[in-house]
Motif scaffolding. Structure first.
Motif, PDB file in Angstrom:
ATOM      1  N   TRP A  65      -0.840   3.216  -1.559  1.00 44.88           N
ATOM      2  CA  TRP A  65      -1.456   1.942  -1.907  1.00 44.88           C
ATOM      3  C   TRP A  65      -0.384   0.874  -1.821  1.00 44.88           C
ATOM      4  O   TRP A  65       0.804   1.168  -1.873  1.00 44.88           O
ATOM      5  CB  TRP A  65      -2.124   1.959  -3.276  1.00 44.88           C
ATOM      6  CG  TRP A  65      -1.233   2.080  -4.486  1.00 44.88           C
ATOM      7  CD1 TRP A  65      -0.216   1.260  -4.854  1.00 44.88           C
ATOM      8  CD2 TRP A  65      -1.306   3.082  -5.487  1.00 44.88           C
ATOM      9  NE1 TRP A  65       0.359   1.674  -6.016  1.00 44.88           N
ATOM     10  CE2 TRP A  65      -0.296   2.800  -6.436  1.00 44.88           C
ATOM     11  CE3 TRP A  65      -2.125   4.174  -5.698  1.00 44.88           C
ATOM     12  CZ2 TRP A  65      -0.078   3.590  -7.549  1.00 44.88           C
ATOM     13  CZ3 TRP A  65      -1.899   4.938  -6.829  1.00 44.88           C
ATOM     14  CH2 TRP A  65      -0.895   4.650  -7.727  1.00 44.88           C
ATOM     15  N   ASP A  66      -0.801  -0.334  -1.664  1.00 41.17           N
ATOM     16  CA  ASP A  66       0.141  -1.435  -1.638  1.00 41.17           C
ATOM     17  C   ASP A  66       0.593  -1.729  -3.052  1.00 41.17           C
ATOM     18  O   ASP A  66      -0.234  -1.903  -3.944  1.00 41.17           O
ATOM     19  CB  ASP A  66      -0.504  -2.696  -1.039  1.00 41.17           C
ATOM     20  CG  ASP A  66      -0.790  -2.528   0.443  1.00 41.17           C
ATOM     21  OD1 ASP A  66      -0.025  -1.815   1.103  1.00 41.17           O
ATOM     22  OD2 ASP A  66      -1.773  -3.110   0.925  1.00 41.17           O
ATOM     23  N   TYR A  67       1.904  -1.783  -3.247  1.00 39.39           N
ATOM     24  CA  TYR A  67       2.437  -2.138  -4.561  1.00 39.39           C
ATOM     25  C   TYR A  67       2.351  -3.647  -4.715  1.00 39.39           C
ATOM     26  O   TYR A  67       2.924  -4.391  -3.918  1.00 39.39           O
ATOM     27  CB  TYR A  67       3.885  -1.660  -4.698  1.00 39.39           C
ATOM     28  CG  TYR A  67       3.966  -0.161  -4.785  1.00 39.39           C
ATOM     29  CD1 TYR A  67       3.855   0.474  -6.005  1.00 39.39           C
ATOM     30  CD2 TYR A  67       4.123   0.617  -3.647  1.00 39.39           C
ATOM     31  CE1 TYR A  67       3.910   1.854  -6.102  1.00 39.39           C
ATOM     32  CE2 TYR A  67       4.181   1.996  -3.732  1.00 39.39           C
ATOM     33  CZ  TYR A  67       4.079   2.607  -4.966  1.00 39.39           C
ATOM     34  OH  TYR A  67       4.126   3.970  -5.059  1.00 39.39           O
TER      35      TYR A  67
END
Length: 160
Positions: A65-67
């Motif tokens: 997932w995108d942080y």
């Protein structure tokens, strides 16, 4: 934390002012830091784990997932005060934490550690702090530095 998270995400800067407790940050500040590290790069959809189910969280993280890095590019200042020892170590730890989250120091003088009432009795240390104007002036200096840096980022004039 539900009240603090949105305020931090909406903020332009974070100013940490803290005492030293036996070479450490106060436990409340440490808890906030731990939670902000998780919030800064944690699961963008906490409902996806159906509560605190570690196996689901691990699988989702492994899938990627995108942080969000909610605190990146926020301006920060730090003022740590102690009465005996440990102020520099705590200040350095806080600065390292902020920079790890990609926060930006307001200036080279926006992170200070000071000793107030050096080795004086604890029972009178608050009176010593109340009488000492230098730390108050330094806190104001850091706040002004933060305001100038934030306003420069936003292309806004600064008035004091």
């Amino acid at each position: 934390m539900n009240e603090i998270y949105p305020k931090l995400v909406e903020s332009h800067g974070v100013f940490i002012i803290t005492p030293v407790y036996w070479y450490q940050s106060p436990s409340g500040l440490k808890l906030l830091i731990d939670r902000l590290v998780c919030a800064n790069g944690g699961n963008p959809d906490p409902t996806s784990t159906h509560g605190k189910k570690a196996d689901e969280a691990k699988r989702i993280e492994a899938d990627g997932w995108d942080y969000p890095q909610h605190l990146a590019k926020r301006i920060f200042g730090c003022f740590v005060h102690g009465d005996a020892a440990g102020a520099n170590e705590v200040k350095n730890a806080l600065v390292n934490w902020a920079e790890d989250l990609e926060m930006i120091p307001a200036s080279t003088r926006s992170q200070l550690a000071r000793y107030i009432g050096y080795y004086e009795p604890y029972y009178s240390s608050h009176a010593t702090l109340d009488k000492d104007d230098a730390p108050k002036d330094e806190v104001r200096m850091i706040a002004r530095s933060m305001a100038l840096t934030i306003n420069a980022q936003l292309n806004q004039p600064t008035e004091f």
